[in-house]
Design an enzyme around this catalytic site. Structure first.
Site, PDB file in Angstrom:
ATOM      1  N   HIS A 365       0.816  -1.200   0.000  1.00 31.12           N
ATOM      2  CA  HIS A 365       0.000   0.000   0.000  1.00 31.12           C
ATOM      3  C   HIS A 365       0.861   1.265   0.000  1.00 31.12           C
ATOM      4  O   HIS A 365       0.633   2.211  -0.748  1.00 31.12           O
ATOM      5  CB  HIS A 365      -0.857  -0.047   1.271  1.00 31.12           C
ATOM      6  CG  HIS A 365      -2.090   0.753   1.161  1.00 31.12           C
ATOM      7  ND1 HIS A 365      -3.165   0.584   1.970  1.00 31.12           N
ATOM      8  CD2 HIS A 365      -2.417   1.747   0.320  1.00 31.12           C
ATOM      9  CE1 HIS A 365      -4.100   1.427   1.632  1.00 31.12           C
ATOM     10  NE2 HIS A 365      -3.673   2.142   0.637  1.00 31.12           N
ATOM     11  N   GLU A 606      -1.721 -12.561 -17.628  1.00 31.81           N
ATOM     12  CA  GLU A 606      -0.617 -12.460 -16.669  1.00 31.81           C
ATOM     13  C   GLU A 606      -0.147 -13.827 -16.174  1.00 31.81           C
ATOM     14  O   GLU A 606       0.725 -13.932 -15.337  1.00 31.81           O
ATOM     15  CB  GLU A 606      -0.996 -11.549 -15.495  1.00 31.81           C
ATOM     16  CG  GLU A 606      -2.290 -11.875 -14.803  1.00 31.81           C
ATOM     17  CD  GLU A 606      -2.633 -10.886 -13.679  1.00 31.81           C
ATOM     18  OE1 GLU A 606      -1.766 -10.089 -13.281  1.00 31.81           O
ATOM     19  OE2 GLU A 606      -3.771 -10.931 -13.184  1.00 31.81           O
ATOM     20  N   ASP A 630       3.043  -9.845 -13.107  1.00 31.41           N
ATOM     21  CA  ASP A 630       2.867 -11.262 -12.809  1.00 31.41           C
ATOM     22  C   ASP A 630       3.379 -12.138 -13.940  1.00 31.41           C
ATOM     23  O   ASP A 630       3.952 -13.195 -13.695  1.00 31.41           O
ATOM     24  CB  ASP A 630       1.390 -11.564 -12.536  1.00 31.41           C
ATOM     25  CG  ASP A 630       1.036 -11.237 -11.096  1.00 31.41           C
ATOM     26  OD1 ASP A 630       1.823 -11.604 -10.205  1.00 31.41           O
ATOM     27  OD2 ASP A 630       0.004 -10.582 -10.861  1.00 31.41           O
ATOM     28  N   CYS A 677      -0.546  -3.168 -18.722  1.00 28.98           N
ATOM     29  CA  CYS A 677      -0.773  -2.376 -17.511  1.00 28.98           C
ATOM     30  C   CYS A 677       0.205  -2.731 -16.395  1.00 28.98           C
ATOM     31  O   CYS A 677       0.067  -2.274 -15.273  1.00 28.98           O
ATOM     32  CB  CYS A 677      -2.212  -2.515 -17.030  1.00 28.98           C
ATOM     33  SG  CYS A 677      -2.621  -4.185 -16.518  1.00 28.98           S
TER      34      CYS A 677
HETATM   35  C1  PEP Z   1       0.457  -7.171 -13.199  1.00 24.35           C
HETATM   36  O1  PEP Z   1       0.521  -8.281 -12.683  1.00 24.35           O
HETATM   37  O2  PEP Z   1       1.233  -6.770 -14.089  1.00 24.35           O
HETATM   38  C2  PEP Z   1      -0.556  -6.191 -12.769  1.00 24.35           C
HETATM   39  C3  PEP Z   1      -0.726  -5.053 -13.387  1.00 24.35           C
HETATM   40  O3  PEP Z   1      -1.294  -6.501 -11.665  1.00 24.35           O
HETATM   41  P1  PEP Z   1      -0.756  -6.425 -10.161  1.00 24.35           P
HETATM   42  O4  PEP Z   1       0.557  -5.721 -10.182  1.00 24.35           O
HETATM   43  O5  PEP Z   1      -1.795  -5.714  -9.387  1.00 24.35           O
HETATM   44  O6  PEP Z   1      -0.652  -7.871  -9.796  1.00 24.35           O
HETATM   45 MG    MG Z   2      -1.132  -9.050 -11.534  1.00 22.20          MG
END
Ligand code: PEP
Ligand code: MG
Length: 757
Positions: A365, A606, A630, A677
């Site tokens: 966080h 992912e 991920d 993302c």
């Molecule tokens: C990712 O896994 O790239 C992602 C954007 O999700 P998080 O970082 O929240 O797992």
């Molecule tokens: Mg992720």
């Protein structure tokens, strides 16, 4: 054996500098192994020499004087081979080197083991005997184990400047302060003063600090002790009718301890020597705990817990009484064992430039908040000697995850130059805010932001982002004591959708599990990243999923800028089931008379299985979004939050690049829009490759957006494609990064990549 080892390690960790730590090791090892000599040699990288740093058995005068080049001597041979050497009669060995200051003719048996940290030889631990003898295998394994533990202590002491206090400057450093490695938390470089902040009543996390008023500190301490005495007396009184006399005797022991010279007297002495009351108390408590732990008698050993309990009680009062609120200097870099989002909020914004936390990762966080506030952050700096760095100059490099404590002039000036370049660049970048992210040859790519807190909405809006590409809904869930209601969720999502309207907002359904758990919904697993995570949890709990989806769809009423994103999809069935539930929620809302419309639905790619089924997924959804954080972790089998393997975690690994290419090609076949993302989207060099591949939009933390826009506006799609084709011929991540950095430098875009290299 294990017990001895544990005790040595405990003692070494309590040592206040490297010299003390090494002396403890040689003394304890010599006595436990019943050998005639134990010594430690450390390598002086500057001259490539092994220097005798501590000994029990050889002439103590020789410490700091005996030096051997890496070409001669048995010690340097151990270092060179990076393996143990066990010789019955060292004196007869052709590599043997005699040092007149040591007077060691008498020692024949020699066993040397290398001290290695993260593949690098730091020195050699040696035992010797008068007798001509080969040491046993047990001796050898024990010494190797001690050396492995010693390595971390050396790195610790070195990083906190302990090495500079060593005798006669025996080790010259090469003017380059060694960094501690953590994980990048939020980009940027912060150079300022370390302010150690600790959770209330966590005695181990209390730093040493100098004070200017002995009387005041002693008074604070005495008042705290009096309050604890009063509490314990009252407690004992209250329990009179419940506990028998003999059980209540423990309280008398507490009172005795509190008034003893051992605890109160020693702490006062330490305050007089200059440490502030909480720091002096920590030293005393840790010292006594150690003494009790070492006792043979199990009853007495357990008293260590009582000492600790007393320490906590006194500390609590000390913290309450402490009139001195922390004074945050200009350019504060907040440092702590486990920095929380609320700790961050305690520092006046204009004074806070950086954060370094021993625990946590990029997804904590606090890291997310720091990114939203553009505060350079390093997380997971596991080797950080927190107790020893308050008030020191510190550099937190949030690009690479490196931390420098009391950096040398050379390091300071290197980073100062970087900070100046960054400042100049960010002024220039601000001017791009309202310009489109379009290449010189007219190819446009949407730049979106990742968000998860209402507090990042304003900076996101100000960044000129074209929408939210990923809103991590788990954060509002983390801040509560129970699952938020449909109405609570609706109201949060509404604020986000409204602020960005008419731009699109992608809300991701709950992605808990892995390293994100909810206090009221604990998930305990041996292997959480391969366990109950993301869509797996919410499909098993349709009641949670349906409430969330209903809240999302209702929040978009009349705005219609919502997109729903599903995390951690690893097979088609999961997608089918999730889509079924989304349709169910939508249908229910229509039945209830809500004038809502069906939002676009997409999946995150992912998990490696989703890469190979990207085509099957693409034809069922409105969009795909690649989660490179991920995807990198699962493709490379490298935990994204583990600092020990952080050097293996790189989204520029050829396997990751090829996986993304494959997904883009599959999406194209079905005309499905595709975005990225993960953090990779915000890395300027990687963004160039993603542009070349034909990605439609990039979603990143707000602080990365201006740089990525700058890169896109200063290149052509053609040039990006040439770079991609060169990259596809390279075989490893390091080579790819090097090539891209050089290419950026040549194109005059070095400022964008220099930080962190
Ligand atoms: C990712 O896994 O790239 C992602 C954007 O999700 P998080 O970082 O929240 O797992
Ligand atoms: Mg992720």
């Amino acid at each position: 054996m294990l017990d001895i080892l544990r005790r040595i390690v405990q003692e070494v960790n309590l040592a206040s500098n490297l010299e003390q730590a090494l002396n403890i090791i040689v003394k304890r090892v010599k006595s436990f192994m019943k050998v005639d000599v134990c010594s430690v040699f450390l390598i002086n990288e500057h001259d490539n020499e092994y220097v005798l740093m501590a000994t029990d058995g050889l002439n103590p005068e020789a410490v700091g004087k005996v030096r051997m080049s890496d070409k001669v001597g048995l010690v340097s041979l151990v270092g060179k081979r990076a393996e143990a050497i066990n010789i019955a009669d060292a004196i007869k060995n052709p590599r043997y080197q005699h040092f007149p200051e040591v007077i060691e003719e008498a020692f024949h048996g020699f066993l040397g083991v290398p001290i290695i940290h993260q593949r690098k030889v730091l020195g050699v631990l040696v035992i010797q005997s008068r007798e001509v003898q080969k040491f046993s295998e047990d001796n050898e394994t024990f010494l190797i184990t001690v050396a492995a533990q010693l390595a971390a202590a050396i790195v610790h002491a070195e990083a906190s400047g302990g090495i500079s206090g060593l005798k006669q400057d025996a080790i010259k450093t090469d003017n380059k302060t060694k960094p501690i490695h953590g994980l990048p938390g939020a980009p940027g470089v912060a150079m300022g003063t370390a302010v150690v902040i600790y959770p209330p009543a966590d005695i181990d996390a209390i730093p040493d600090k100098h004070h200017s008023n002995v009387e005041k500190e002693i008074e604070l301490f005495d008042t705290a002790v009096e309050s604890v005495v009063k509490d314990i007396t009252e407690l004992s009184e209250r329990l009179k009718d419940v506990l028998p006399e003999e059980d209540r005797a423990l309280f008398d022991v507490y009172l005795l301890m509190l008034n003893s010279q051992a605890i109160s007297g020693t702490t006062r002495d330490r305050i007089r020597e200059g440490n502030w009351a909480p720091g002096a108390l920590r030293q005393t408590i840790q010292e006594h705990e150690k003494v009790f732990h070492e006792m043979e008698d199990s009853y007495l050993r357990e008293r260590a817990d009582d000492v600790r309990d007393l320490g906590h009680r006194i500390l609590k009062y000390l913290q309450d009484e402490s009139l001195e609120k922390i004074e945050f200097p200009e350019n504060t870099v907040l440092v702590g064992e486990d920095i929380s989002a609320s700790m961050l909020a305690e520092v006046p914004r204009e004074k806070l430039i950086g954060v370094v936390s021993v625990r946590g990762s990029r997804t904590s966080h606090v890291a997310i908040l720091a990114r939203a506030m553009s505060i350079s952050t390093v997380m997971g700096a596991t080797n950080l000697p927190v107790a020893r760095i308050d008030g020191r100059t510190i550099i937190a490099d949030g690009y690479s995850g490196r931390v420098f404590i009391s950096p040398s002039e050379e390091v300071i000036s290197e980073f100062q130059q970087l900070i100046d370049e960054e400042a100049a660049l960010s002024d220039e970048l601000m001017e791009l805010r309202d310009l489109p992210a379009q290449t010189e040859d007219g190819i446009a790519i949407s730049l979106l932001v990742n968000s998860g807190l209402l507090s990042d909405i304003t900076p996101s809006l100000q960044s000129g982002a074209e929408g939210i590409g990923l809103y991590r809904t788990e954060f509002p869930f983390m801040e509560r004591q129970t699952f938020p209601s449909e109405e609570e969720q609706r109201s949060i999502y509404r604020q986000v959708l409204e602020s960005f309207h008419p731009r699109p907002v992608t809300l991701r359904t709950l992605d808990i599990g892995g390293d994100k758990t909810l206090p009221y919904f604990p998930i305990e697993e041996d292997n959480p990243f391969l366990g109950w995570r993301g869509i797996r949890v919410t499909l098993d709990h349709p009641e949670i999923f349906l409430v969330q989806v209903r809240a999302m769809i209702r929040a978009s009423l009349g705005l219609n800028n919502l997109k729903i994103l599903l995390p951690m999809i690893s097979n088609i069935n999961e997608l089918n089931e999730a889509q079924g539930l989304i349709h169910q929620a939508y249908g229910e809302l229509l039945e209830e008379g809500e004038k809502v419309i069906m939002p676009e639905v997409g999946v995150m790619i992912e998990v490696p299985s989703a890469v190979y089924q990207a085509g099957n997924l693409a034809r069922r959804v409105d969009f795909l979004s690649i989660g490179t954080n991920d995807l990198t972790q699962y493709l490379l089998a490298v935990d994204r939050n583990n600092a020990r393997v952080a050097s293996l975690y790189d989204s520029l690994h050829p396997a990751v690049i090829r996986a993304i290419l494959q997904v883009v090609e599959s999406a194209r076949v079905h005309n499905t829009p595709i975005s990225v993302c993960g953090e990779m989207a915000g890395d300027p060099v990687a963004a160039l490759l993603l542009l070349a591949m034909g990605i439609d939009s990039l979603s990143m933390s707000v602080s990365s957006l201006p740089r990525v826009k700058w890169v896109i506006r200063n290149t052509t799609r053609e040039r990006a494609r040439q770079i991609l084709s060169e990259v596809l011929m390279l075989e490893d991540a390091a080579g790819i990064r090097k090539y891209l950095n050089e290419t950026f430098e040549e194109a005059g875009m070095g400022g964008l990549v220099r930080a962190g290299n």
